[in-house]
Design a protein around this motif. Structure first.
Motif, PDB file in Angstrom:
ATOM      1  N   ASP A 263     -50.827  24.484 -42.070  1.00  0.00           N
ATOM      2  CA  ASP A 263     -50.740  23.052 -41.684  1.00  0.00           C
ATOM      3  C   ASP A 263     -52.150  22.520 -41.671  1.00  0.00           C
ATOM      4  O   ASP A 263     -52.028  21.135 -42.053  1.00  0.00           O
ATOM      5  CB  ASP A 263     -50.464  22.988 -40.024  1.00  0.00           C
ATOM      6  CG  ASP A 263     -49.059  23.556 -40.037  1.00  0.00           C
ATOM      7  OD1 ASP A 263     -48.239  23.246 -41.083  1.00  0.00           O
ATOM      8  OD2 ASP A 263     -48.411  24.030 -39.071  1.00  0.00           O
TER       9      ASP A 263
ATOM     10  N   LYS B  71     -52.933  18.951 -43.819  1.00  0.00           N
ATOM     11  CA  LYS B  71     -53.577  17.769 -43.066  1.00  0.00           C
ATOM     12  C   LYS B  71     -54.608  17.262 -43.842  1.00  0.00           C
ATOM     13  O   LYS B  71     -54.961  16.143 -44.023  1.00  0.00           O
ATOM     14  CB  LYS B  71     -54.039  18.005 -41.634  1.00  0.00           C
ATOM     15  CG  LYS B  71     -53.106  17.863 -40.655  1.00  0.00           C
ATOM     16  CD  LYS B  71     -53.638  17.635 -39.295  1.00  0.00           C
ATOM     17  CE  LYS B  71     -52.364  18.215 -38.458  1.00  0.00           C
ATOM     18  NZ  LYS B  71     -52.728  19.379 -37.615  1.00  0.00           N
TER      19      LYS B  71
ATOM     20  N   ARG C 292     -42.681  24.325 -44.511  1.00  0.00           N
ATOM     21  CA  ARG C 292     -43.037  23.031 -44.795  1.00  0.00           C
ATOM     22  C   ARG C 292     -42.396  22.166 -46.017  1.00  0.00           C
ATOM     23  O   ARG C 292     -42.222  21.113 -46.102  1.00  0.00           O
ATOM     24  CB  ARG C 292     -44.575  22.936 -44.813  1.00  0.00           C
ATOM     25  CG  ARG C 292     -45.380  23.293 -43.362  1.00  0.00           C
ATOM     26  CD  ARG C 292     -44.798  22.078 -42.504  1.00  0.00           C
ATOM     27  NE  ARG C 292     -45.402  22.580 -41.263  1.00  0.00           N
ATOM     28  CZ  ARG C 292     -44.665  22.560 -40.106  1.00  0.00           C
ATOM     29  NH1 ARG C 292     -43.473  22.515 -40.320  1.00  0.00           N
ATOM     30  NH2 ARG C 292     -45.281  22.930 -39.045  1.00  0.00           N
TER      31      ARG C 292
ATOM     32  N   THR D 261     -42.396  18.182 -45.821  1.00  0.00           N
ATOM     33  CA  THR D 261     -43.562  17.748 -45.701  1.00  0.00           C
ATOM     34  C   THR D 261     -44.390  17.885 -47.018  1.00  0.00           C
ATOM     35  O   THR D 261     -45.056  16.578 -47.362  1.00  0.00           O
ATOM     36  CB  THR D 261     -44.482  18.920 -44.785  1.00  0.00           C
ATOM     37  OG1 THR D 261     -43.571  18.861 -43.463  1.00  0.00           O
ATOM     38  CG2 THR D 261     -45.695  18.137 -44.350  1.00  0.00           C
TER      39      THR D 261
END
Ligand code: 5RP
Length: 239
Positions: free
Chosen positions: A18, A22, A50, A55
């Motif tokens: 994650d 980011k 993800r 994402t």
């Protein structure tokens, strides 16, 4: 509250994925190397989550072992060879576990016998990332965890003699539920070596790789990784 080692592996792997998303280091359309072992597994699974939730899209993966390739196939992550035109021999990022990591982010890998393809992927990636529970963090690599060296089986005796001359004691890795030596995914054998006294991992990586009959050594010192691990307060830290 203290965490078990496997809880740490899960937390560090998921947080790393994650965080890298980011930071834009894991991104849609990228080429990613996926490591091997019980810390790499939750990282690969979280990446698949993800991808499924949209994402990140169009990820092309290179797996470092048959085990990781099978996992990617189960999870629907497209797997390529380093040699495929779509990969072109270079990756944007590789993420993997470790057996030991020192304060300079020198690493020992190969506890799962996958060091050769792990190093091909790690050394041909713009960014290398290690995910490691707190037990893997050491002050000097190679003083506790035996250093794996992948060798050509036919060269076992001369390679052992050359390693002995460098101050190493060698043990041939034996199979579990298989008689005789472990045979790697590349059809080679493994020596696990311990040292009479601590060595410089950077210098030893070069020296061992010069021995005829050595395929690859488990010191990873040349493409310094970002390391995600767990501190004494059970928080994920990055260094
Ligand atoms: C496999 C490896 C692994 O990354 C290393 O052994 C760490 O494994 P785990 O995450 O299961 O503790 O180098 O060759």
């Amino acid at each position: 509250m203290a965490m078990t080692q496997s809880e740490q592996k899960e937390l560090v792997a998921q947080t790393a994925i994650d965080t890298l998303i980011k930071k834009g280091l894991i991104f849609s359309g990228m080429k990613i190397g996926l490591g091997t072992g019980s810390t790499a597994v939750p990282a690969v699974k979280h990446l698949a989550t993800r991808i499924k939730d949209g994402t990140v899209k169009d990820i092309k993966a290179v797996a470092t072992s048959f085990g990781t390739q099978n996992l990617c196939e189960e999870l629907g992550i497209p797997v390529y060879s380093m040699n495929d035109k779509a990969i072109g021999g270079h990756l944007d990022l590789a993420i993997d576990g470790a057996d030991e990591v020192d304060p300079n982010n020198n690493v020992i890998k190969g506890g799962g016998a996958a060091l050769l393809r792990e190093k091909i992927v790690a050394y041909n990636s713009t960014q290398f990332v290690i995910v490691a529970d707190s037990t893997k963090i050491v002050s000097t690599v190679g003083t506790k965890f035996p250093l794996p060296v992948e060798i050509i089986g036919e060269a076992r005796v001369p390679v052992t003699a050359a390693l002995n001359a460098l101050g190493a004691k060698c043990v041939l890795r034996e199979g579990v539920k298989k008689c005789g030596p472990v045979i790697t995914d590349n059809c080679n054998q493994l020596l696990d070596i311990t040292w009479e006294k601590p060595v410089d991992p950077c210098e030893m990586e070069d020296k061992i790789n010069q021995i005829v009959g050595v395929v690859e050594v488990g010191f990873f010192t040349k493409n310094k990784p970002i390391v995600f691990t767990i501190d004494a307060d059970c928080k994920v830290i990055e260094r």
